[in-house]
Design an enzyme around this catalytic site. Structure first.
Site, PDB file in Angstrom:
ATOM      1  CE  LYS A 164      20.745  19.648  36.977  1.00  0.00           C
ATOM      2  NZ  LYS A 164      20.760  19.677  38.429  1.00  0.00           N
ATOM      3  CE  LYS A 213      23.613  26.572  32.949  1.00  0.00           C
ATOM      4  NZ  LYS A 213      23.649  25.146  33.289  1.00  0.00           N
TER       5      LYS A 213
HETATM    6  P1  NAP Z   1      30.950  27.452  37.923  1.00  0.00           P
HETATM    7  O1  NAP Z   1      31.524  27.394  39.291  1.00  0.00           O
HETATM    8  O2  NAP Z   1      30.455  28.728  37.387  1.00  0.00           O
HETATM    9  O3  NAP Z   1      32.055  26.843  36.929  1.00  0.00           O
HETATM   10  C1  NAP Z   1      31.850  26.919  35.550  1.00  0.00           C
HETATM   11  C2  NAP Z   1      33.037  26.278  34.864  1.00  0.00           C
HETATM   12  O4  NAP Z   1      32.856  26.404  33.433  1.00  0.00           O
HETATM   13  C3  NAP Z   1      34.362  26.980  35.187  1.00  0.00           C
HETATM   14  O5  NAP Z   1      35.368  25.993  35.204  1.00  0.00           O
HETATM   15  C4  NAP Z   1      34.517  27.920  33.999  1.00  0.00           C
HETATM   16  O6  NAP Z   1      35.854  28.304  33.763  1.00  0.00           O
HETATM   17  C5  NAP Z   1      34.018  27.029  32.893  1.00  0.00           C
HETATM   18  N1  NAP Z   1      33.644  27.776  31.677  1.00  0.00           N
HETATM   19  C6  NAP Z   1      32.714  28.738  31.560  1.00  0.00           C
HETATM   20  N2  NAP Z   1      32.643  29.163  30.277  1.00  0.00           N
HETATM   21  C7  NAP Z   1      33.568  28.462  29.588  1.00  0.00           C
HETATM   22  C8  NAP Z   1      33.968  28.432  28.230  1.00  0.00           C
HETATM   23  N3  NAP Z   1      33.404  29.231  27.306  1.00  0.00           N
HETATM   24  N4  NAP Z   1      34.936  27.555  27.858  1.00  0.00           N
HETATM   25  C9  NAP Z   1      35.494  26.730  28.776  1.00  0.00           C
HETATM   26  N5  NAP Z   1      35.160  26.702  30.086  1.00  0.00           N
HETATM   27  C10 NAP Z   1      34.199  27.563  30.478  1.00  0.00           C
HETATM   28  O7  NAP Z   1      29.743  26.405  37.759  1.00  0.00           O
HETATM   29  P2  NAP Z   1      29.438  25.052  38.565  1.00  0.00           P
HETATM   30  O8  NAP Z   1      28.547  25.386  39.704  1.00  0.00           O
HETATM   31  O9  NAP Z   1      30.687  24.296  38.773  1.00  0.00           O
HETATM   32  O10 NAP Z   1      28.497  24.328  37.488  1.00  0.00           O
HETATM   33  C11 NAP Z   1      29.027  23.594  36.389  1.00  0.00           C
HETATM   34  C12 NAP Z   1      27.854  22.919  35.669  1.00  0.00           C
HETATM   35  O11 NAP Z   1      27.154  22.050  36.589  1.00  0.00           O
HETATM   36  C13 NAP Z   1      26.798  23.911  35.150  1.00  0.00           C
HETATM   37  O12 NAP Z   1      26.257  23.464  33.940  1.00  0.00           O
HETATM   38  C14 NAP Z   1      25.738  23.906  36.251  1.00  0.00           C
HETATM   39  O13 NAP Z   1      24.451  24.281  35.756  1.00  0.00           O
HETATM   40  C15 NAP Z   1      25.788  22.457  36.689  1.00  0.00           C
HETATM   41  N6  NAP Z   1      25.345  22.216  38.080  1.00  0.00           N
HETATM   42  C16 NAP Z   1      25.729  23.039  39.106  1.00  0.00           C
HETATM   43  C17 NAP Z   1      25.283  22.773  40.393  1.00  0.00           C
HETATM   44  C18 NAP Z   1      25.642  23.665  41.572  1.00  0.00           C
HETATM   45  O14 NAP Z   1      24.975  23.522  42.622  1.00  0.00           O
HETATM   46  N7  NAP Z   1      26.639  24.532  41.496  1.00  0.00           N
HETATM   47  C19 NAP Z   1      24.476  21.669  40.643  1.00  0.00           C
HETATM   48  C20 NAP Z   1      24.121  20.831  39.587  1.00  0.00           C
HETATM   49  C21 NAP Z   1      24.559  21.114  38.303  1.00  0.00           C
HETATM   50  P3  NAP Z   1      36.465  29.595  34.508  1.00  0.00           P
HETATM   51  O15 NAP Z   1      36.903  29.133  35.865  1.00  0.00           O
HETATM   52  O16 NAP Z   1      37.573  30.029  33.626  1.00  0.00           O
HETATM   53  O17 NAP Z   1      35.346  30.636  34.572  1.00  0.00           O
END
Ligand code: NAP
Length: 286
Positions: free
Chosen positions: A165, A233
């Protein structure tokens, strides 16, 4: 199946909703309280994970995964033999191996299944899962991958999914940087971005990255599908991993500077395509 889904961000929420839609019994937890229609909302990760077959995580980064697994009210106390913990967050491959040992000590299995396909793919149930784990656990997880994605590809044993990834996101970061720098230079030279983009799309330069990100760039729509803070990140994960393994990534080191400047310039929560604004600023384009 009984599933606990932990982390309801841009990706996690539609993924959990697709599990509900496929008829699974889902409990959800998010650090900032959120619901998913048809799922039970749990007060803590431990509560969500009680009595389930599978715990699926999709949180921001390595420390968030550690917190959900082993922090106060983490799932560690709810683990039992036969359970499978799946991580769709993008985190350090080396941390994945450490977490796996600790989860396996409780008799449960650990599978890393980071995703590609972004927000649109998560909503449409069309994600590609990049998976590391045992064949046996993957066979059990098959209907869950099918509910949330178009396909999964097994890269190898646990940890291999995260390694692949971050390699894929490295390619995306450099491809997008190429597109953004090309648009910036030609704009300064007086070529309208719409025309350069038309040339890109009608030549060998066309790619999944230009298909997906080009229309947003032309509309100057920087709302987050994949927030800049998360790509930054990932770039740091790539550089750390390269450092740990004696690999040189000179182009990525330069690109990291653009992400750092963009983050410091207040663009963290915009989509990573907002890095073009930093390039434009550095080039005196208003
Ligand atoms: P996001 O919208 O920023 O959501 C992050 C999630 O993590 C939220 O539920 C947040 O909770 C939670 N979180 C953050 N810090 C935390 C902690 N210390 N303890 C517990 N929960 C915590 O991110 P996302 O886009 O859904 O991405 C999630 C993962 O998938 C990441 O690793 C990202 O790199 C990966 N990803 C994302 C994409 C994309 O296009 N967005 C694509 C592929 C992979 P809160 O709501 O309370 O902040």
């Amino acid at each position: 199946m009984k599933i606990a889904f932990l982390g309801l961000g841009i990706m996690g929420r539609p993924m959990a909703a697709n599990l509900v839609k496929a008829g699974h019994e889902v409990s959800v937890w998010n650090r900032t309280p959120k619901n998913v229609e048809g799922a039970r909302t749990a007060a803590t990760p431990a509560d969500a994970a009680k009595g389930v077959d599978v715990v699926w995580m999709c949180v921001a980064d390595t420390s968030a995964v550690e917190h959900v697994l082993f922090g106060p009210n983490g799932i560690e106390g709810s683990l039992r033999p036969g359970m499978i913990v799946v991580d769709s967050s993008t985190i350090a491959p080396s941390a994945t191996l450490k977490f796996t040992q600790r989860v396996r000590a409780k008799g449960a299995d650990f599978v890393d299944a980071p995703v590609t396909g972004s927000k649109i793919g998560a909503e449409a149930g069309q994600l590609l899962f990049i998976v590391g784990g045992s064949e046996k656990s993957l066979a059990t997880l098959d209907p869950l991958f099918a509910a949330m994605g178009k396909k999964y590809i097994r890269v190898g044993e646990t940890g291999a999914g995260e390694s692949a990834k971050i390699g894929m996101n490295l390619i995306i970061a450099l491809m997008f940087e190429g597109l953004a720098e090309g648009l910036t230079l030609t704009k300064k030279l007086g070529v309208p971005s719409e025309i350069l983009f038309d040339l890109v799309q009608n030549s060998m330069l066309r790619s999944g990255v230009s298909d997906y990100k080009g229309p947003f760039l032309l509309k100057r729509d920087f709302s987050p599908n994949f927030p800049l803070r998360l790509m930054h990140k990932d770039i740091r994960l790539m550089l750390e991993s390269a450092g740990e393994n004696g690999v040189k990534l000179p182009a990525l080191e330069k690109v990291e500077e653009i992400y750092r400047q963009s983050a410091e310039g207040g663009l963290r929560d915009e989509d990573y395509i907002a890095t073009i604004k930093t390039l434009e600023k550095l080039s005196g384009i208003s």
